[in-house]
Design an enzyme around this catalytic site. Structure first.
Site, short mmCIF file in Angstrom:
data_model
loop_
_atom_site.label_atom_id
_atom_site.label_comp_id
_atom_site.label_asym_id
_atom_site.label_seq_id
_atom_site.Cartn_x
_atom_site.Cartn_y
_atom_site.Cartn_z
N LYS A 1 0.82 -1.21 0.00
CA LYS A 1 0.00 0.00 0.00
C LYS A 1 0.85 1.26 0.00
CE LYS A 1 -4.09 -1.98 2.03
NZ LYS A 1 -5.28 -1.66 2.77
N ARG B 1 -6.63 -7.99 -8.75
CA ARG B 1 -7.33 -9.26 -8.98
C ARG B 1 -8.79 -8.99 -9.28
NH1 ARG B 1 -10.33 -8.80 -4.45
NH2 ARG B 1 -9.26 -8.02 -2.61
N GLU C 1 -2.75 7.20 7.83
CA GLU C 1 -3.55 8.08 6.97
C GLU C 1 -4.42 8.97 7.84
OE1 GLU C 1 -5.98 5.69 4.38
OE2 GLU C 1 -4.30 5.15 3.11
N HIS D 1 -15.04 -2.62 8.45
CA HIS D 1 -14.30 -2.19 7.25
C HIS D 1 -14.38 -3.21 6.12
CE1 HIS D 1 -12.88 1.13 9.55
NE2 HIS D 1 -12.17 0.39 10.36
P1 ADP Z 1 -8.26 -3.28 3.40
O1 ADP Z 1 -7.28 -3.46 2.28
O2 ADP Z 1 -7.78 -3.83 4.71
O3 ADP Z 1 -9.65 -3.71 3.03
P2 ADP Z 1 -8.74 -0.49 2.73
O4 ADP Z 1 -7.62 0.46 2.66
O5 ADP Z 1 -9.27 -1.02 1.43
O6 ADP Z 1 -8.31 -1.71 3.67
O7 ADP Z 1 -9.93 0.13 3.56
C1 ADP Z 1 -11.08 -0.60 3.93
C2 ADP Z 1 -12.14 0.35 4.45
O8 ADP Z 1 -11.67 1.05 5.62
C3 ADP Z 1 -12.53 1.46 3.48
O9 ADP Z 1 -13.51 1.06 2.57
C4 ADP Z 1 -13.06 2.53 4.44
O10 ADP Z 1 -14.35 2.21 4.90
C5 ADP Z 1 -12.11 2.38 5.62
N1 ADP Z 1 -10.95 3.30 5.47
C6 ADP Z 1 -9.72 2.98 5.00
N2 ADP Z 1 -8.92 4.07 5.01
C7 ADP Z 1 -9.65 5.10 5.49
C8 ADP Z 1 -9.39 6.49 5.76
N3 ADP Z 1 -8.18 7.03 5.57
N4 ADP Z 1 -10.39 7.26 6.24
C9 ADP Z 1 -11.62 6.72 6.49
N5 ADP Z 1 -11.92 5.43 6.26
C10 ADP Z 1 -10.96 4.61 5.78
#
Ligand code: ADP
Length: 499
Positions: free
Chosen positions: A118, A294, A202, A237
């Site tokens: 990431k 993917r 973040e 999440h």
């Molecule tokens: P993973 O790869 O573990 O699924 P992601 O980065 O895709 O993690 O994030 C999953 C979810 O977490 C997002 O869809 C959102 O709901 C929440 N999320 C991730 N980063 C943030 C952020 N910086 N601010 C608010 N919500 C976030």
């Protein structure tokens, strides 16, 4: 360019079945692999050949790279499709497949490496002038760096695992005093889950929507997008309900985000199908979140609105052909919605509910699609993801699609394990959801299992009353009008809440 005639699917359950179906449509022979406890699953039955690859634990079966490649060589397949999860985003596997002279139906190892991490993905994408969620562009090595970030951007902040996925290793930190313990626990969870304890930070966006774009890239530097998927309805999440299009989308925003998504993918020399995930704020500002290198669980909603079989396109690209469509040939029609039916306890924090599926009555009818990898009699075990099925409904409008989905969920019956079906029905009925007024905190803000539980208790009570009335009726006669009025009232409650 090589015509693919035989494919091994290095996965299980619904996604293996999904891939097998397209292969059959294309006249491609299929090979399934399965762990000892999966021998009775549909993906084993539906494939032309199936091989047991070991014990139930993923490390001994679906993650055993060498064993899978050995079987692929023995079965003389031309290509391997990794599905999602397991080895699908493992660059080492993609390289091993390539080195064995087999086509990997997915991106090249270098692209997986660039986008799978990431932190490196964030760097690459921001270098291509695509907005990313404000955050650190390197792992946070000590507490002071984290404190500095919090002071600069303000709280809340989000600690995330660089090698993460599935919401694991994520911690929301609301104030500086929580930072030390949050960092420690995020690092240890990331180490256990991914064998990589690197954490980055973040800014935690307060009320975002999760909107992602499906992209396709060929080996000749061409890329297109197939529109967006709204994935804001999540618990822990993780997504539960997805739809396309998003209610907030305009043709202009779609064009802007779609172009950014394709640019992000091409900046990593990406090839094959992938997804660019964005967070979108109330002002429609969008920020790159991550790329999934993917096929996604929720790809069917895109297939329904574009009428494009994404697995077919994956195979076409993997054969070395140029994309079958140009961007201007992609048309969107109607609205599609997907509910992920999980074996989990919606009254108890959506915890997995394992066990045998004693009865299963699925849903059907016009414009309903079901992607399922288990049948009646199969087990949902502790070893794998507890998803039972994906139910997808299409309609000319969102309203029609939602009504169809409600109807399908009502038809759907399972016994033996708990499911989230009642929670899905509740979400689809919720005023905010129906109005399209929601963000990633919908479940957190509105969901209360007690509401559904109370409805259920009310219904049980209602049934008891109906039985009493019935029994009394056997003994003595009573006012007909009242009886009919009461029964129809209870009956309509039952229809509303308890199916
Ligand atoms: P993973 O790869 O573990 O699924 P992601 O980065 O895709 O993690 O994030 C999953 C979810 O977490 C997002 O869809 C959102 O709901 C929440 N999320 C991730 N980063 C943030 C952020 N910086 N601010 C608010 N919500 C976030």
């Amino acid at each position: 360019m090589k015509k693919i005639k035989k494919i091994l699917i290095a996965n299980r359950g619904e996604i293996a079945v999904r891939v097998i179906r397209t292969c059959k449509d294309l006249g491609i022979r299929t090979v399934s692999v399965y762990s000892e406890i999966d021998q009775n699953l549909p993906h084993v039955r539906l494939a032309d050949e199936a091989y047991c690859i070991g014990r139930a634990t993923p490390a001994e079966s679906y993650l055993n790279k060498q064993k899978i490649i050995d079987i692929a060589l023995k079965a003389q397949v031309d290509a391997i499709h990794p599905g999602y999860g397991f080895l699908s985003e493992n660059s080492e596997f993609s390289k091993m497949v390539q080195d064995a002279g087999i086509i990997f139906i997915g991106p090249p190892p270098e692209a997986i490496e660039k986008m799978g991490d990431k932190i490196s993905a964030r760097r690459l994408v921001s270098a291509a002038s695509i907005p990313v969620v404000p955050g650190t562009d390197a792992p946070v090595m000590d507490l002071n760096q984290a404190i500095e970030f919090g002071r600069k951007y303000g709280y809340p902040i989000l600690l995330k695992a660089a090698g993460g996925g599935g919401g694991k290793g994520m911690r929301i930190v609301k104030m500086e005093s929580e930072l030390t313990s949050a960092l420690r626990s995020a690092q240890s969870e990331a180490q256990t889950a991914f064998g990589d304890n690197r954490i980055y930070i973040e800014k935690y966006l307060e009320n975002p929507r999760h909107i992602e774009f499906q992209i396709l890239c060929d080996s000749y530097g061409n890329g297109i997008h197939l529109g967006e998927r709204e994935c804001s309805i999540q618990r822990r999440h993780q997504k539960i309900i997805e739809e396309s299009p998003s209610v907030i989308m305009t043709p202009e925003l779609r064009d802007k985000m779609g172009r950014a998504a394709v640019k992000a993918a091409l900046s990593a020399n990406y090839r094959n199908a992938g997804t660019i995930e964005f967070l979108v704020d109330k002002q429609s500002n969008f920020y790159f979140l991550e790329m999934n290198t993917r096929l996604q669980v929720e790809h069917p909603v895109t297939e329904m609105v574009t009428q494009i079989d994404i697995v077919k396109e994956q195979i076409n690209i993997a054969e070395g052909n140029p994309l079958s469509y140009s961007q201007s040939q992609i048309n969107f029609r109607g609205h599609a919605i997907e509910c992920r039916i999980y074996a989990e306890d919606y009254e108890n924090n959506f915890l997995p509910s394992i066990g045998k599926i004693k009865k299963l009555k699925s849903a059907a009818g016009a414009f309903i699609r079901e992607d399922r990898g288990v049948d009646e009699g199969n087990e949902i075990s502790v070893y794998y993801d507890p998803m039972i099925s994906k139910l997808i409904a299409w309609g000319e409008t969102r309203d029609i699609a939602l009504k169809r989905m409600q109807r399908a969920l009502e038809e759907y019956k399972l016994a033996g394990i708990k499911t989230n079906i009642n929670a899905c029905k509740w979400i689809l009925n919720h005023k905010k959801f129906v109005e399209g007024d929601f963000d990633t905190h919908f479940i957190e803000n509105y969901y209360n299992p007690e509401i559904i539980k109370n409805k259920r208790d009310e219904i049980i009570e209602a049934i008891a009353i109906i039985s009493t009335i019935y029994l009394n009726n056997q003994k003595a006669s009573y006012d007909h009008t009242i009886k009919n009025k009461d029964v129809s009232k209870w009956k309509s409650k039952k229809l509303e809440y308890f199916r």
